[in-house]
Scaffold this motif. Structure first.
Motif, PDB file in Angstrom:
ATOM      1  N   VAL A   1      33.563  47.298 116.699  1.00 39.17           N
ATOM      2  CA  VAL A   1      32.456  47.628 115.811  1.00 39.17           C
ATOM      3  C   VAL A   1      32.293  49.134 115.858  1.00 39.17           C
ATOM      4  O   VAL A   1      31.857  49.691 116.860  1.00 39.17           O
ATOM      5  CB  VAL A   1      31.144  46.941 116.257  1.00 39.17           C
ATOM      6  CG1 VAL A   1      30.011  47.319 115.328  1.00 39.17           C
ATOM      7  CG2 VAL A   1      31.319  45.440 116.317  1.00 39.17           C
TER       8      VAL A   1
ATOM      9  N   ALA B   1      34.317  50.035 110.432  1.00 41.61           N
ATOM     10  CA  ALA B   1      33.971  48.652 110.079  1.00 41.61           C
ATOM     11  C   ALA B   1      32.892  48.611 109.004  1.00 41.61           C
ATOM     12  O   ALA B   1      32.663  47.556 108.405  1.00 41.61           O
ATOM     13  CB  ALA B   1      33.493  47.890 111.311  1.00 41.61           C
TER      14      ALA B   1
ATOM     15  N   GLY C   1      37.236  49.207 105.307  1.00 43.96           N
ATOM     16  CA  GLY C   1      37.180  48.483 106.576  1.00 43.96           C
ATOM     17  C   GLY C   1      36.295  47.259 106.509  1.00 43.96           C
ATOM     18  O   GLY C   1      36.637  46.195 107.036  1.00 43.96           O
ATOM     19  N   PHE C   2      35.171  47.386 105.834  1.00 39.08           N
ATOM     20  CA  PHE C   2      34.255  46.262 105.726  1.00 39.08           C
ATOM     21  C   PHE C   2      34.887  45.119 104.942  1.00 39.08           C
ATOM     22  O   PHE C   2      34.811  43.958 105.339  1.00 39.08           O
ATOM     23  CB  PHE C   2      32.938  46.689 105.080  1.00 39.08           C
ATOM     24  CG  PHE C   2      31.975  45.549 104.888  1.00 39.08           C
ATOM     25  CD1 PHE C   2      31.326  44.986 105.972  1.00 39.08           C
ATOM     26  CD2 PHE C   2      31.743  45.024 103.626  1.00 39.08           C
ATOM     27  CE1 PHE C   2      30.449  43.914 105.808  1.00 39.08           C
ATOM     28  CE2 PHE C   2      30.873  43.963 103.450  1.00 39.08           C
ATOM     29  CZ  PHE C   2      30.223  43.410 104.532  1.00 39.08           C
TER      30      PHE C   2
ATOM     31  N   ARG D   1      37.473  43.281 107.033  1.00 42.35           N
ATOM     32  CA  ARG D   1      36.843  42.513 108.111  1.00 42.35           C
ATOM     33  C   ARG D   1      36.098  41.291 107.562  1.00 42.35           C
ATOM     34  O   ARG D   1      36.138  40.217 108.150  1.00 42.35           O
ATOM     35  CB  ARG D   1      35.902  43.396 108.907  1.00 42.35           C
ATOM     36  CG  ARG D   1      36.670  44.395 109.743  1.00 42.35           C
ATOM     37  CD  ARG D   1      35.722  45.419 110.333  1.00 42.35           C
ATOM     38  NE  ARG D   1      36.457  46.430 111.029  1.00 42.35           N
ATOM     39  CZ  ARG D   1      36.865  46.322 112.286  1.00 42.35           C
ATOM     40  NH1 ARG D   1      36.599  45.246 112.971  1.00 42.35           N
ATOM     41  NH2 ARG D   1      37.537  47.297 112.853  1.00 42.35           N
TER      42      ARG D   1
ATOM     43  N   THR E   1      35.936  35.910 113.446  1.00 42.63           N
ATOM     44  CA  THR E   1      35.180  36.922 114.189  1.00 42.63           C
ATOM     45  C   THR E   1      33.970  36.270 114.847  1.00 42.63           C
ATOM     46  O   THR E   1      33.309  35.422 114.242  1.00 42.63           O
ATOM     47  CB  THR E   1      34.715  38.037 113.221  1.00 42.63           C
ATOM     48  OG1 THR E   1      35.851  38.552 112.518  1.00 42.63           O
ATOM     49  CG2 THR E   1      34.032  39.171 113.951  1.00 42.63           C
TER      50      THR E   1
ATOM     51  N   ILE F   1      28.414  44.094 112.433  1.00 48.29           N
ATOM     52  CA  ILE F   1      29.110  44.697 111.288  1.00 48.29           C
ATOM     53  C   ILE F   1      28.233  44.626 110.041  1.00 48.29           C
ATOM     54  O   ILE F   1      28.123  45.606 109.290  1.00 48.29           O
ATOM     55  CB  ILE F   1      30.477  44.011 111.067  1.00 48.29           C
ATOM     56  CG1 ILE F   1      31.412  44.373 112.226  1.00 48.29           C
ATOM     57  CG2 ILE F   1      31.079  44.411 109.723  1.00 48.29           C
ATOM     58  CD1 ILE F   1      32.717  43.596 112.244  1.00 48.29           C
TER      59      ILE F   1
ATOM     60  N   ARG G   1      26.891  47.856 108.103  1.00 47.58           N
ATOM     61  CA  ARG G   1      27.196  48.049 106.678  1.00 47.58           C
ATOM     62  C   ARG G   1      25.915  48.221 105.888  1.00 47.58           C
ATOM     63  O   ARG G   1      25.838  49.078 105.001  1.00 47.58           O
ATOM     64  CB  ARG G   1      28.000  46.847 106.153  1.00 47.58           C
ATOM     65  CG  ARG G   1      28.260  46.882 104.667  1.00 47.58           C
ATOM     66  CD  ARG G   1      29.131  48.042 104.261  1.00 47.58           C
ATOM     67  NE  ARG G   1      29.375  48.004 102.818  1.00 47.58           N
ATOM     68  CZ  ARG G   1      30.056  48.900 102.172  1.00 47.58           C
ATOM     69  NH1 ARG G   1      30.605  49.910 102.807  1.00 47.58           N
ATOM     70  NH2 ARG G   1      30.228  48.801 100.875  1.00 47.58           N
TER      71      ARG G   1
END
Length: 184
Positions: free
Chosen positions: A91, A95, A100-101, A104, A111, A119, A123
């Motif tokens: 994290v 992320a 990246g988000f 993921r 996860t 995350i 975000r």
């Protein structure tokens, strides 16, 4: 981002490069433009690290893994599974950014719940900061921009507001699931 996506897809099933390209394009298309030129160097790097293995056409024992051109089939190794779990548990600022988000989020089912929550919250903070900056810029420009530019800025602000609401809903569901003892 590409590393997570490749490892994540290969954790679902082994596949050859063309199939992987198609799956990546469909997976990442919603989040960013995917460069096909970056796939094979990434596969080579992952293979050299021992995170994936390649089955060459000569090694293939199954007729389904061969074609006229003899496609290589890639699959995740045990070390690759561990590496993917480590990547999904990280994290950090990457992320929370757009690329990246998105990668993921595509593998949130793999996860841990507390990581998903971190995350999502990160975000949301990132997007809220973006929204605040947009509001400030819109307020400063005021009537100095033409109406079309202003409408474009307002449209961007509405999009960011929608993402904040969506993230807030995801966070609430994640917290609710954690409170109920479910992990999906």
């Amino acid at each position: 981002m590409l590393e997570i996506a490749v490892l994540g897809l290969l954790s679902e099933s082994p596949m050859h490069g063309y199939e992987l390209r198609k799956r990546l394009a469909s997976l990442l298309g919603a989040f960013r433009a995917f460069s096909y030129g970056s796939l094979y160097p990434t596969l080579r790097r992952l293979s050299e690290a021992g995170w994936i293995s390649e089955e060459s056409p000569l090694d293939a024992t199954s007729a389904t893994s061969r074609s006229r051109r003899g496609k290589r089939v890639y699959q995740l190794t045990a070390e690759g599974k561990e590496h993917l779990a480590d990547l999904l548990a990280e994290v950090g600022p990457d992320a929370f950014d757009d690329e990246g988000f998105g990668a993921r989020l595509a593998f949130f089912a793999q996860t841990r719940s507390e990581i998903r929550l971190q995350i999502l919250e990160g975000r949301r903070r990132r997007v809220e900061e973006q929204r605040d900056g947009m509001k400030s810029a819109l307020g400063r420009t005021g009537e100095r921009v033409d109406r079309y530019t202003r409408v474009l800025h307002e449209h961007g602000l509405e999009s960011v507001d929608r993402e904040v609401r969506w993230l807030t809903e995801l966070i609430e569901h994640e917290r609710s699931d954690a409170g109920n003892g479910t992990d999906n």
